[in-house]
Design a protein around this motif. Structure first.
Motif, PDB file in Angstrom:
ATOM      1  N   GLY A 122       6.058 -46.408  47.351  1.00 24.19           N
ATOM      2  CA  GLY A 122       5.419 -46.422  46.043  1.00 24.19           C
ATOM      3  C   GLY A 122       5.153 -47.801  45.480  1.00 24.19           C
ATOM      4  N   LYS A 123       5.311 -48.845  46.289  1.00 20.23           N
ATOM      5  CA  LYS A 123       5.115 -50.221  45.818  1.00 20.23           C
ATOM      6  C   LYS A 123       3.944 -50.868  46.543  1.00 20.23           C
ATOM      7  N   GLU A 124       3.302 -51.804  45.861  1.00 15.51           N
ATOM      8  CA  GLU A 124       2.210 -52.556  46.437  1.00 15.51           C
ATOM      9  C   GLU A 124       2.752 -53.720  47.271  1.00 15.51           C
ATOM     10  N   VAL A 125       2.197 -53.897  48.461  1.00 18.48           N
ATOM     11  CA  VAL A 125       2.649 -54.977  49.344  1.00 18.48           C
ATOM     12  C   VAL A 125       2.403 -56.335  48.696  1.00 18.48           C
ATOM     13  N   ARG A 126       1.332 -56.462  47.927  1.00 20.70           N
ATOM     14  CA  ARG A 126       1.021 -57.764  47.331  1.00 20.70           C
ATOM     15  C   ARG A 126       2.013 -58.170  46.243  1.00 20.70           C
ATOM     16  N   PHE A 127       2.817 -57.244  45.757  1.00 16.58           N
ATOM     17  CA  PHE A 127       3.830 -57.565  44.757  1.00 16.58           C
ATOM     18  C   PHE A 127       5.243 -57.567  45.347  1.00 16.58           C
ATOM     19  N   GLY A 128       5.562 -56.599  46.175  1.00 18.60           N
ATOM     20  CA  GLY A 128       6.883 -56.552  46.776  1.00 18.60           C
ATOM     21  C   GLY A 128       7.931 -55.961  45.853  1.00 18.60           C
ATOM     22  N   ILE A 129       9.175 -56.014  46.291  1.00 24.68           N
ATOM     23  CA  ILE A 129      10.260 -55.331  45.585  1.00 24.68           C
ATOM     24  C   ILE A 129      10.645 -56.059  44.305  1.00 24.68           C
ATOM     25  N   HIS A 169       7.303 -45.197  39.612  1.00 25.39           N
ATOM     26  CA  HIS A 169       8.718 -45.034  39.294  1.00 25.39           C
ATOM     27  C   HIS A 169       9.318 -43.787  39.946  1.00 25.39           C
ATOM     28  N   ASP A 170       8.493 -42.811  40.236  1.00 26.42           N
ATOM     29  CA  ASP A 170       8.970 -41.584  40.880  1.00 26.42           C
ATOM     30  C   ASP A 170       9.508 -41.861  42.279  1.00 26.42           C
ATOM     31  N   SER A 171       9.092 -42.999  42.866  1.00 29.53           N
ATOM     32  CA  SER A 171       9.515 -43.339  44.230  1.00 29.53           C
ATOM     33  C   SER A 171      10.670 -44.333  44.256  1.00 29.53           C
ATOM     34  N   PHE A 172      11.184 -44.720  43.099  1.00 28.09           N
ATOM     35  CA  PHE A 172      12.317 -45.638  43.062  1.00 28.09           C
ATOM     36  C   PHE A 172      13.590 -44.920  43.529  1.00 28.09           C
ATOM     37  N   THR A 173      14.606 -45.693  43.852  1.00 29.14           N
ATOM     38  CA  THR A 173      15.905 -45.126  44.175  1.00 29.14           C
ATOM     39  C   THR A 173      16.489 -44.470  42.925  1.00 29.14           C
ATOM     40  N   ALA A 174      17.596 -43.776  43.099  1.00 28.13           N
ATOM     41  CA  ALA A 174      18.174 -43.045  41.964  1.00 28.13           C
ATOM     42  C   ALA A 174      18.526 -43.984  40.811  1.00 28.13           C
ATOM     43  N   GLY A 220       4.856 -44.110  27.579  1.00 33.00           N
ATOM     44  CA  GLY A 220       3.648 -43.694  28.280  1.00 33.00           C
ATOM     45  C   GLY A 220       3.726 -43.731  29.788  1.00 33.00           C
ATOM     46  N   SER A 221       4.772 -44.365  30.354  1.00 35.29           N
ATOM     47  CA  SER A 221       4.924 -44.322  31.803  1.00 35.29           C
ATOM     48  C   SER A 221       5.434 -42.945  32.212  1.00 35.29           C
ATOM     49  N   ALA A 222       5.427 -42.664  33.520  1.00 33.50           N
ATOM     50  CA  ALA A 222       5.796 -41.322  33.973  1.00 33.50           C
ATOM     51  C   ALA A 222       6.448 -41.371  35.342  1.00 33.50           C
ATOM     52  N   PHE A 223       7.290 -40.391  35.608  1.00 26.74           N
ATOM     53  CA  PHE A 223       7.631 -40.026  36.977  1.00 26.74           C
ATOM     54  C   PHE A 223       6.447 -39.176  37.426  1.00 26.74           C
ATOM     55  N   ALA A 224       5.585 -39.758  38.225  1.00 29.47           N
ATOM     56  CA  ALA A 224       4.249 -39.182  38.410  1.00 29.47           C
ATOM     57  C   ALA A 224       4.244 -37.842  39.145  1.00 29.47           C
TER      58      ALA A 224
END
Length: 567
Positions: A325-332, A354-359, A471-475
């Motif tokens: 769920g992350k962009e390679v151009r930004f990284g972790i 954010h839905d793809s982040f760890t717990a 306004g952000s979401a767990f998509a």
């Protein structure tokens, strides 16, 4: 975790602190209504607005009059947006011929942008015409942000004035903030984004050939101008569905850094403005110290967890951090920092899902919002929310030392404490109540794409984001339904305006009080002890939302099983 990642975080914090005083001084000039260098350009526009609208900028409004004008103004804007979205198919600047939005989606979107939440139950590039993006939405990005800053000014005057009946003029505050702060900064940022490769055009799309020789149609539009105010005003609504993960919104590492700084710039400046307003800049630095301590703790946990990666994948022999769920151009590192910045402020823009982040990595953004969006917070909303916590903290301190609590020379009595508690209680009651309803009704259970605990987290995150005006979401939540559009719309309205009214009542009550000089028995409100107490109060009250929500998931799961539904 890498040294490069920590250097990025350190550079971000260093630049942010360097911006605090200059931004705070500029805001203080607007707070006092003093002339600035930009008055030579925008002064005639300001005076013309007052003449056309019949407004006397010198009128000092009571807190009730200030609140009524603010509510009417925002209600009219929300209604106008609803009408524009419903009539989209009939209006110009719609080159792709998009139809009108449904009643429930128009309702949700109008309230979302009016409440500075910018929750999006739609894909911008496939739903909104250029006119809707520029008129129906971007106008809210400016004016909802200006409303938040104006409200912060009103509360500052409550603390700073002595035996006064008024807290300022809503229209003058709004106009000055828009003309002399938001508009010039957004012009500069728009030019920077255009130079960085962000589109700014009325063209609807462009056809390109991919490396595989396939024709692809890319959506375009006036992106750079919306991107500037989206970040600076902590709005967060993206022109594209992927938001700041989209290369047309956020093409480089430099634009990513500038966007994060834009989100926090006005919020940190307002802490210094508060110190100047009450005649003691140490008060502002103490508040900023508490905010930054909470922010850095959240950033450290998120970066640590995302860099550690997924243990399930590690057992399968796949090493490394969590790049899902992350962009390679930004990284972790940049993705983790962005997630904390955008949820510490009421922005909601994302450069990773954010839905793809760890717990734990996903828990920190959720917890930031459940603290009340006061860790820097939205423009204006963060500082006035934090000052409500300060009133509660000084009340607790007064109980401990056996004195009537005082803060920046004003006695804090039962009226102010009750109003502060009323405003603070809105968040946990609404989040938990609406999440509970959505977790047991069939219409609510149809939303999550994941089942079990993570499905519940998607519901909880949605209502937390709505009430906190983030306004952000767990998509993973399918929110474009009559149920969620309606429920989330009501949640956003409550989260915005049910806090503002008691806050303005506090401002009016404080403005009428006399100044009480500090004595040897006064509780100090500028040192490490005060900063620690502020942090503790924010965490305790945030826990009133977070801890009960841990129990709601299993309860909802059990009730759904009883009803024969698989949650």
């Amino acid at each position: 975790m890498t040294l490069q990642g920590w250097l990025l975080i350190a550079a971000f914090v260093g630049i942010l602190l360097a911006l605090t005083k200059p931004m705070g001084l500029w805001l203080h000039a607007l707070y006092e209504g003093r002339r600035t260098p930009l008055h030579a350009v925008f002064g005639p526009v300001e005076r013309g607005f007052y003449r056309l609208s019949g407004i006397d900028p010198e009128e000092d409004q009571s807190w009730r009059r200030y609140a009524v004008h603010m509510l009417i103004f925002n209600a009219v804007l929300i209604l106008l947006t609803y009408v524009l979205l419903r009539a989209q198919a009939l209006l110009p600047l719609n080159p792709l011929g998009y139809g009108a939005l449904s009643e429930n989606l128009s309702f949700n979107t109008a309230i979302s942008f009016g409440a500075n939440t910018n929750w999006q139950s739609y894909g911008g590039e496939s739903t909104m015409s250029n006119l809707s993006q520029m008129l129906a939405l971007t106008i809210h990005n400016f004016l909802s942000a200006a409303t938040g800053i104006a409200l912060a000014f009103a509360l500052f005057r409550g603390f700073a004035r002595r035996s006064a009946s008024g807290i300022g003029n809503f229209w003058a505050d709004m106009t000055r903030v828009t003309l002399y702060l938001l508009l010039p900064l957004c012009i500069a940022l728009t030019l920077f984004y255009i130079a960085s490769g962000v589109p700014q055009t009325l063209a609807a799309s462009v056809d390109v050939s991919t490396l595989e020789g396939v024709k692809q149609t890319l959506a375009l539009g006036p992106v750079a101008s919306q991107e500037a105010i989206k970040m600076l005003g902590t709005n967060g609504g993206g022109f594209f569905n992927a938001n700041s993960a989209h290369p047309f919104e956020n093409p480089t590492a430099l634009t990513d850094l500038v966007q994060m700084l834009s989100i926090f710039a006005i919020g940190v400046g307002l802490t210094y403005t508060f110190g100047k307003a009450v005649g003691n800049t140490r008060q502002g630095w103490a508040i900023l110290a508490a905010m930054m301590a909470l922010f850095l703790a959240g950033t450290a946990v998120t970066y640590w967890q995302e860099a550690a990666g997924n243990p399930v994948l590690h057992h399968l022999g796949v090493a490394g951090g969590n790049m899902e769920g992350k962009e390679v151009r930004f990284g972790i590192a940049a993705s983790s920092l962005f997630s904390v910045v955008t949820t510490a402020a009421s922005c909601g823009a994302v450069n990773a899902m954010h839905d793809s982040f760890t717990a734990l990595g996903g828990m920190i953004p959720l917890f930031n919002m459940q603290l009340g969006e006061v860790v820097i917070g939205g423009v204006g909303a963060g500082i006035y929310g934090f000052l409500l916590f300060a009133i509660l903290a000084v009340f607790v301190a007064g109980l401990m030392v056996g004195r009537t609590p005082e803060y920046v020379g004003k006695k804090i009595e039962s009226r102010e404490v009750k109003l502060a508690v009323l405003a603070i209680a809105v968040l946990p009651l609404t989040i938990l109540g609406m999440s509970a309803v959505a977790s047991v009704l069939p219409a609510g259970l149809a939303g999550p794409l994941n089942k079990g605990p993570h499905g519940f987290s998607e519901i909880l995150y949605a209502f937390t984001s709505a009430v906190a005006n983030n306004g952000s979401a767990f998509a993973g939540l399918s929110a474009n339904t009559p149920f969620y559009n309606g429920m989330l719309g009501v949640a956003m309205w409550i989260g915005r305006f049910f806090i503002i009214i008691p806050m303005l009542a506090v401002a009016g009550s404080l403005a009428a009080k006399k100044y009480t000089p500090e004595t040897a028995g006064s509780f100090p409100t500028t040192g490490p002890l005060w900063t620690g107490l502020l942090i503790g109060i924010v965490l305790i009250v945030g826990g009133l939302t977070f801890l009960p929500s841990l129990a709601l998931g299993p309860i909802a799961d059990h009730l759904a099983m009883i009803r024969g539904q698989l949650f």
